[in-house]
Design a protein around this motif. Sequence first.
Motif, short mmCIF file in Angstrom:
data_model
loop_
_atom_site.label_atom_id
_atom_site.label_comp_id
_atom_site.label_asym_id
_atom_site.label_seq_id
_atom_site.Cartn_x
_atom_site.Cartn_y
_atom_site.Cartn_z
N LYS A 68 -1.45 -1.29 -4.23
CA LYS A 68 -2.72 -0.46 -3.91
C LYS A 68 -2.37 1.01 -3.47
O LYS A 68 -1.74 1.19 -2.75
N PRO A 113 -6.65 -5.61 -5.93
CA PRO A 113 -5.33 -5.85 -6.86
C PRO A 113 -4.86 -7.30 -6.68
O PRO A 113 -4.42 -7.73 -7.54
N PHE A 164 -8.83 -3.55 -0.94
CA PHE A 164 -7.50 -4.41 -0.60
C PHE A 164 -7.61 -5.69 -1.36
O PHE A 164 -6.50 -6.05 -2.10
N VAL A 197 1.01 -1.25 0.13
CA VAL A 197 -0.22 -0.02 -0.10
C VAL A 197 0.80 1.23 -0.08
O VAL A 197 1.51 1.33 0.75
#
Length: 434
Positions: free
Chosen positions: A389, A415, A412, A372
């Motif tokens: 992400k 991807p 979440f 992330v």
Amino acid sequence: MNQTSPTPCAPVATIRQRGQHEVFCGLTSIIWLHRKMQDAFFLVVGSRTCAHLIQSAAGVMIFSEPRFATAIMEERDLAGMADMHDELDGVVEKLLQRRPDIRMLVLVGSCPSEVIKLDLQRAAERLNHRLAPKHRVISYSGSGIETTFTQGEDNFLAALVADNAANSAQDKACDLVIAGCLADVVEDQFSRLLTAMGVENFCFLPGRQSDGVPRIGPKTRYILAQPYLGATAAALEALGATRINAIFPLGEEGTTEWLRAIAQSFGVSETLFDTVTSGPRQRARQAISHYRPMLEGRSVFLFPDSQLEPSLARYLCREAGAEIIEIGSPYLHREHVAGEFALLPVGVSVSEGQDVEVQIDRCRAANPDLIVCGMGLANPFEAEGRVTKWSIEFAFTPIQGYEQAGDLAELFARPLMRNAILAEGSRSFGGGRP
């Protein structure tokens, strides 16, 4: 320079980083703030780069009459060859002639205006003397110097609270202020739940209209809906308000504990609380369960970007079963996020600030299933075959509350699902990564 220091609320000692960092500046928050307060207009006092950033990030065409614009500083302004206050007054006059529906004009400082020491607070006071009460003028800094993009919202809300002390249109002080920009649909859901629990006289900050800013008094209690509102909390407490301590309303657990903190503060019985929240809690758990198989056991590395990272990590770990490798955050307000860290497993690595190259090396060595991070880091990681992400999506998307708990899990999981589909397709065609 990186150093390790003890942090009582963190699972392990925090890695403090003071190197190159890659985050958007505070101007970016205008993208969601201008949609929230319907009669406000955000006038950035900055460079052409600031204008391009806002225009590109918001994806709004020039002829669509958005509620933001940039008063562009030219070379002669930066060189001190023109009186910036006179030029700003001229821009404001033209703007209000064209858009008389503007009730609140917000002057937003940028890196260039900060570098040349343009005092926008004084400019706002001067313009208020001339334009109030038809138009109110406030100011805040959206500069990216030593700040990150969510701090733009924090500075705006703190300016609203300060303005409220002198100009609130409300007669009675609000009992409960819910501070933090939330999507209208989320506000409506929280309003219904609080009303069902018998909590009355509550307000959201910011409101949907500029005259909806609540009056704050010594009997006012407030609760934060976002974890990055340190300046707003300080401004509210300066007016006598008292903070209700809670974790943040992400996921079923976060939303329940956040509402429970309000309920306990206002004397709502546990029986009534359970009656009101049992249905939404069940729906939230069911929605998360759909995505949990895709997230359970997956390792996640969170780079510092929005300051939502500790709350996101708690949600991923406790409700989706993910393994957290590192929680990066541009800044940590330790008192506000202490509850989040207390719910994380011992040993999770925490970093504050950023030294991006060093952190990239740590991420590569950990080889997580999902990264992330900001948009600038995502593409290089994707080119390496890693799954990413964009963290800014968590600021743009309604993710708070029970009804959005499943949407948060999907953000979440998406991807990871995309990567699985691409890998399966590649195998079907006899390809695949070497």
